[in-house]
Design a protein around this motif. Structure first.
Motif, PDB file in Angstrom:
ATOM      1  N   PRO A 106     -34.808 -13.846-101.480  1.00 25.68           N
ATOM      2  CA  PRO A 106     -34.677 -15.198-102.043  1.00 25.68           C
ATOM      3  C   PRO A 106     -33.780 -16.105-101.200  1.00 25.68           C
ATOM      4  CG  PRO A 106     -34.328 -13.505-103.727  1.00 25.68           C
ATOM      5  CD  PRO A 106     -34.299 -12.824-102.406  1.00 25.68           C
ATOM      6  N   LEU A 107     -32.799 -15.517-100.535  1.00 22.36           N
ATOM      7  CA  LEU A 107     -31.919 -16.305 -99.675  1.00 22.36           C
ATOM      8  C   LEU A 107     -32.703 -16.862 -98.485  1.00 22.36           C
ATOM      9  CD1 LEU A 107     -28.841 -16.923 -99.792  1.00 22.36           C
ATOM     10  CD2 LEU A 107     -28.550 -15.154 -98.052  1.00 22.36           C
ATOM     11  N   LEU A 108     -33.565 -16.041 -97.911  1.00 19.98           N
ATOM     12  CA  LEU A 108     -34.423 -16.495 -96.819  1.00 19.98           C
ATOM     13  C   LEU A 108     -35.369 -17.581 -97.300  1.00 19.98           C
ATOM     14  CD1 LEU A 108     -35.285 -13.178 -94.951  1.00 19.98           C
ATOM     15  CD2 LEU A 108     -34.154 -15.163 -93.967  1.00 19.98           C
ATOM     16  N   ASP A 109     -35.857 -17.421 -98.519  1.00 22.74           N
ATOM     17  CA  ASP A 109     -36.746 -18.428 -99.087  1.00 22.74           C
ATOM     18  C   ASP A 109     -36.025 -19.766 -99.232  1.00 22.74           C
ATOM     19  OD1 ASP A 109     -39.321 -19.133-100.472  1.00 22.74           O
ATOM     20  OD2 ASP A 109     -37.954 -19.483-102.140  1.00 22.74           O
ATOM     21  N   GLY A 110     -34.774 -19.708 -99.667  1.00 27.29           N
ATOM     22  CA  GLY A 110     -33.984 -20.934 -99.778  1.00 27.29           C
ATOM     23  C   GLY A 110     -33.731 -21.566 -98.423  1.00 27.29           C
ATOM     24  N   LEU A 111     -33.449 -20.731 -97.413  1.00 25.33           N
ATOM     25  CA  LEU A 111     -33.215 -21.255 -96.071  1.00 25.33           C
ATOM     26  C   LEU A 111     -34.484 -21.909 -95.528  1.00 25.33           C
ATOM     27  CD1 LEU A 111     -31.261 -21.544 -93.702  1.00 25.33           C
ATOM     28  CD2 LEU A 111     -32.025 -19.294 -92.891  1.00 25.33           C
ATOM     29  N   ALA A 112     -35.638 -21.319 -95.825  1.00 22.75           N
ATOM     30  CA  ALA A 112     -36.906 -21.918 -95.392  1.00 22.75           C
ATOM     31  C   ALA A 112     -37.086 -23.295 -96.016  1.00 22.75           C
ATOM     32  CB  ALA A 112     -38.065 -21.001 -95.761  1.00 22.75           C
ATOM     33  N   GLN A 113     -36.645 -23.450 -97.279  1.00 19.77           N
ATOM     34  CA  GLN A 113     -36.748 -24.764 -97.920  1.00 19.77           C
ATOM     35  C   GLN A 113     -35.837 -25.774 -97.238  1.00 19.77           C
ATOM     36  OE1 GLN A 113     -35.225 -26.368-102.070  1.00 19.77           O
ATOM     37  NE2 GLN A 113     -37.068 -25.163-102.383  1.00 19.77           N
ATOM     38  N   VAL A 114     -34.644 -25.347 -96.839  1.00 21.25           N
ATOM     39  CA  VAL A 114     -33.740 -26.225 -96.096  1.00 21.25           C
ATOM     40  C   VAL A 114     -34.421 -26.694 -94.812  1.00 21.25           C
ATOM     41  CG1 VAL A 114     -31.550 -26.330 -94.833  1.00 21.25           C
ATOM     42  CG2 VAL A 114     -31.651 -25.197 -97.060  1.00 21.25           C
ATOM     43  N   HIS A 115     -34.994 -25.761 -94.081  1.00 25.78           N
ATOM     44  CA  HIS A 115     -35.682 -26.108 -92.836  1.00 25.78           C
ATOM     45  C   HIS A 115     -36.886 -27.009 -93.104  1.00 25.78           C
ATOM     46  CE1 HIS A 115     -33.969 -22.265 -90.748  1.00 25.78           C
ATOM     47  NE2 HIS A 115     -33.057 -23.206 -90.938  1.00 25.78           N
ATOM     48  N   GLY A 116     -37.521 -26.808 -94.246  1.00 26.21           N
ATOM     49  CA  GLY A 116     -38.674 -27.633 -94.584  1.00 26.21           C
ATOM     50  C   GLY A 116     -38.327 -29.096 -94.780  1.00 26.21           C
TER      51      GLY A 116
END
Length: 323
Positions: A106-116
């Protein structure tokens, strides 16, 4: 908040090296020559607030509001009770890899949203990851170094030695791969018990790979993913969080959906990163995983055919419905 009966954390901009607080609580630069640093930092602080306020993800700290007062600024954040990863990990070092990955996903998923959204965190490290007391989930904190990918802010040297790649020292060429380096460095710390060499030290010294340090404790796929994320050259690293995640989770494809598992097999079979790094061991692992997934695929298909052509194998509910 006395009206909502809810606890928040308030972050104030007060750079002690070139600012001070007056008796009326106002904050000012110490000297006239500090004006540029002070107000430039204040603009960055407000940018952090605006950046965080756009994120809505359970594993990214939430900004409730931000405001200016006393010639400075404040960010009101959800108060996260818990321990930093740096404090938490020593007592949980024997956690199975699958459980660790379940926390990291889930942390990686959140980071992907930041990058998005076009932003980078730029300071991922064990101190900036909290494990909540309430449910044990991880949350990413402190976006003080956050900037738009490729934006003018890239000229600022904002970094933590050991967790920052060389492009942060140079202030150029930063992108999702920059945060992936920080994430990989954090995982290296988990495996090795110490942070990686700094980007400057790695120019003259060879870093012991995670694959060697964590052998026998972690899967080869997991360790190779860390070493991949820590490649000194940006083009040799994963370019997106999704690409990194596929390699990181490769040894646990059985716990993923079939389509996700097939995507992992396809990604590894293509071997882009493995070829770029010349890691023959990784390529062999990809071939083994590809064969394993192909075998599983045929098993699944054969089972489906068997069920369809043999009524005796039909579930009881189907039989009763037909009856």
């Amino acid at each position: 908040d006395v009206n909502l009966n809810t606890r928040f954390a308030i972050k104030e901009y007060l750079p002690a090296t070139f600012a001070l607080r007056a008796q009326d609580h106002s904050v000012f630069p110490r000297f006239a020559e500090d004006n540029a640093n002070y107000y430039g930092g204040l603009d960055s602080f407000l940018l952090e607030a605006r950046t965080l306020a756009t994120f809505r993800h359970p594993n990214i700290v939430r900004v409730a509001r931000f405001f200016e007062a006393h010639h400075t600024a404040y960010i009101v954040l959800d108060y996260e009770r818990g321990q930093s990863l740096k404090e938490w990990w020593p007592a949980h070092m024997q956690l199975p890899e699958s459980e660790l990955l379940a926390l990291l996903q889930p942390l990686l998923d959140g980071l992907a949203q930041v990058h998005g959204t076009g932003y980078l965190h730029r300071d991922i490290k064990p101190d900036n990851i909290i494990l909540r007391d309430s449910d044990g989930s991880m949350v990413l904190l402190d976006f003080g170094a956050a900037r738009q990918s490729g934006g003018a802010g890239d000229q600022e040297v904002v970094l933590t030695p050991g967790y920052a790649p060389k492009e942060q020292y140079l202030g150029q060429g930063q992108g999702p791969w920059t945060d992936i380096y920080g994430f990989g460095a954090t995982l290296y710390w988990l495996v090795a018990g110490h942070k990686p060499l700094t980007a400057l030290e790695r120019v003259a010294q060879v870093q012991t790979p995670a694959q060697e340090l964590g052998k026998g404790r972690f899967s080869e796929e997991f360790l190779l993913a860390i070493d991949w994320a820590l490649q000194p050259e940006t083009q040799e690293r994963p370019q997106t969080v999704a690409e990194f995640g596929l390699r990181l989770f490769a040894a646990h494809s059985n716990s993923l959906g079939l389509q996700e598992a097939l995507r992992i097999g396809e990604s590894k079979a293509q071997g882009g990163p493995a070829r770029r790094r010349g890691l023959s061991a990784s390529l062999q692992g990809s071939q083994r995983l590809g064969l394993h997934l192909l075998h599983r695929g045929w098993q699944t298909l054969a089972h489906a055919v068997h069920v369809l052509v043999h009524p005796a194998a039909w579930p009881l509910g189907v039989k009763m419905t037909l009856a």
